[in-house]
Design an enzyme around this catalytic site. Structure first.
Site, mmCIF file in Angstrom:
data_model
loop_
_atom_site.group_PDB
_atom_site.id
_atom_site.type_symbol
_atom_site.label_atom_id
_atom_site.label_comp_id
_atom_site.label_asym_id
_atom_site.label_seq_id
_atom_site.Cartn_x
_atom_site.Cartn_y
_atom_site.Cartn_z
ATOM 1 N N UNK A 140 -3.816 6.429 24.931
ATOM 2 C CA UNK A 140 -2.887 7.302 25.646
ATOM 3 C C UNK A 140 -2.880 8.627 24.876
ATOM 4 C CB CYS A 170 -9.678 18.357 12.088
ATOM 5 S SG CYS A 170 -8.869 18.201 13.702
ATOM 6 C CB CYS A 226 -10.722 17.380 18.316
ATOM 7 S SG CYS A 226 -9.310 17.974 17.349
ATOM 8 C CB CYS A 233 -9.119 14.639 15.337
ATOM 9 S SG CYS A 233 -10.846 15.172 15.159
ATOM 10 C CB CYS A 280 -12.141 20.242 14.514
ATOM 11 S SG CYS A 280 -12.380 18.497 14.944
#
Length: 116
Positions: A95, A74, A23, A71, A26
């Site tokens: 995607u 987060c 991510c 995510c 985070c």
């Protein structure tokens, strides 16, 4: 054109180096390069996440075969999961927007996932 709106700048679409995609917000591990595959859409495509909780999913309005994914740590918006649209029967296609990812080369995964 695919279901998602295309904004361009998808730097990871044709990126196939060994490593982990985390991510961008985070640093949580999301996808392994082993699950990435070439697809005709302009976004990076993956068949599966690294951890069961790598992403959170919620239904996409009026699209039974599509889920919005974020995510799992987060809540950063990542893109979509398209059910039964992967390279093999029964697989999903994730995607994912390149801007929501950071790539960590193989061997550097631990420090990136810990935010170092």
């Amino acid at each position: 054109m695919s279901f998602c709106s295309f904004f361009g700048g998808e730097v990871f679409q044709n990126h196939f180096e060994p490593g982990v995609y985390v991510c961008a917000k985070c640093g949580y591990e999301l996808f392994s390069s082993r699950s990435k595959y070439a697809h005709s859409s302009p976004w990076p495509a993956f068949t599966e996440t690294i951890h069961a909780d790598s992403v959170a999913k919620r239904p996409e309005h009026n699209r039974a075969e599509a889920l919005k994914v974020s995510c799992g740590k987060c809540g950063n918006g990542l893109g979509h999961e398209f059910l039964n649209d992967g390279p093999k029967p029964g697989q999903s296609r994730f995607u994912i927007f390149s801007s929501s990812l950071k790539f960590v080369p193989k061997g550097k995964e631990t420090s990136a996932s810990q935010g170092h």
